[in-house]
Design a protein around this motif. Structure first.
Motif, PDB file in Angstrom:
ATOM      1  N   GLY A  61      49.839  52.597   3.695  1.00 50.20           N
ATOM      2  CA  GLY A  61      50.421  51.620   3.436  1.00 50.20           C
ATOM      3  C   GLY A  61      50.070  50.835   2.364  1.00 50.20           C
ATOM      4  O   GLY A  61      48.384  51.123   2.401  1.00 50.20           O
ATOM      5  N   GLN A  88      54.797  53.146   2.255  1.00 45.55           N
ATOM      6  CA  GLN A  88      55.444  52.082   2.513  1.00 45.55           C
ATOM      7  C   GLN A  88      54.711  51.003   1.938  1.00 45.55           C
ATOM      8  O   GLN A  88      53.242  50.823   2.287  1.00 45.55           O
ATOM      9  CB  GLN A  88      55.954  51.787   4.652  1.00 45.55           C
ATOM     10  CG  GLN A  88      56.479  50.883   4.132  1.00 45.55           C
ATOM     11  CD  GLN A  88      57.792  51.298   4.328  1.00 45.55           C
ATOM     12  OE1 GLN A  88      58.742  52.326   4.114  1.00 45.55           O
ATOM     13  NE2 GLN A  88      59.338  49.510   3.607  1.00 45.55           N
ATOM     14  N   GLU A  95      52.154  44.159  10.027  1.00 41.36           N
ATOM     15  CA  GLU A  95      52.782  44.719   9.795  1.00 41.36           C
ATOM     16  C   GLU A  95      52.176  46.282   9.049  1.00 41.36           C
ATOM     17  O   GLU A  95      52.711  46.967   9.444  1.00 41.36           O
ATOM     18  CB  GLU A  95      54.246  44.431   9.025  1.00 41.36           C
ATOM     19  CG  GLU A  95      55.101  43.464   9.733  1.00 41.36           C
ATOM     20  CD  GLU A  95      55.937  42.489   8.738  1.00 41.36           C
ATOM     21  OE1 GLU A  95      55.856  43.750   7.544  1.00 41.36           O
ATOM     22  OE2 GLU A  95      56.672  41.487   9.355  1.00 41.36           O
ATOM     23  N   ASN A  98      50.682  47.826  11.564  1.00 41.72           N
ATOM     24  CA  ASN A  98      51.447  48.556  13.131  1.00 41.72           C
ATOM     25  C   ASN A  98      52.037  49.861  12.404  1.00 41.72           C
ATOM     26  O   ASN A  98      52.209  50.593  13.372  1.00 41.72           O
ATOM     27  CB  ASN A  98      52.227  47.420  13.282  1.00 41.72           C
ATOM     28  CG  ASN A  98      51.963  46.319  14.294  1.00 41.72           C
ATOM     29  OD1 ASN A  98      50.583  46.659  14.804  1.00 41.72           O
ATOM     30  ND2 ASN A  98      52.237  45.303  14.490  1.00 41.72           N
ATOM     31  N   TRP A  99      52.281  49.883  11.073  1.00 43.48           N
ATOM     32  CA  TRP A  99      53.189  50.803  10.721  1.00 43.48           C
ATOM     33  C   TRP A  99      52.205  52.061  10.609  1.00 43.48           C
ATOM     34  O   TRP A  99      52.532  52.777  11.385  1.00 43.48           O
ATOM     35  CB  TRP A  99      54.128  50.761   9.483  1.00 43.48           C
ATOM     36  CG  TRP A  99      54.860  51.761   8.745  1.00 43.48           C
ATOM     37  CD1 TRP A  99      55.892  51.987   9.215  1.00 43.48           C
ATOM     38  CD2 TRP A  99      54.077  52.303   7.778  1.00 43.48           C
ATOM     39  NE1 TRP A  99      56.376  53.578   7.847  1.00 43.48           N
ATOM     40  CE2 TRP A  99      55.555  53.692   6.980  1.00 43.48           C
ATOM     41  CE3 TRP A  99      52.806  53.114   6.952  1.00 43.48           C
ATOM     42  CZ2 TRP A  99      55.990  54.481   6.782  1.00 43.48           C
ATOM     43  CZ3 TRP A  99      52.613  54.027   5.902  1.00 43.48           C
ATOM     44  CH2 TRP A  99      54.019  54.253   6.269  1.00 43.48           C
TER      45      TRP A  99
END
Length: 106
Positions: A61, A88, A95, A98-99
């Protein structure tokens, strides 16, 4: 690429390798927080996604400041990255975390 505190790309790779070694080669998700980098181009951000970091991470991330950069980077990543390490970009740390939780080995 250099932050105000003097960190460079090589430090990101060294830290990722240290984490990988500590977990005995078990791939873990990696969150790259680039929000404190004064100036960075998309090319510099993409350069962090070398085989050295994608090869030892279950997912990456990337936390960045700009919503525009996020859209452009994610569009690029959809075409360029391999499925062995999903990547990502996010502008919100919750966020991103969480991903990444979806890539933590049980």
């Amino acid at each position: 690429m250099k932050t105000r505190s003097g960190f460079k790309k090589v430090y990101v790779i060294e830290q990722a390798n240290s984490i990988n070694h500590a977990f005995h080669g078990v791939k873990k998700p990696l969150l790259l927080d680039l929000t404190r980098i004064e100036k960075s181009s998309l090319e510099e951000v993409i350069s962090l996604l070398s085989e050295e970091t994608t090869g030892i991470s279950s997912a990456i991330g990337i936390l960045i400041k700009s919503g525009f950069q996020k859209v452009v980077l994610n569009t690029y990543l959809n075409f360029k990255t391999k499925n062995n390490c999903p990547v990502q970009a996010f502008v919100n740390q919750d966020e991103a975390q969480n991903w990444l939780q979806g890539y933590v080995a049980a």
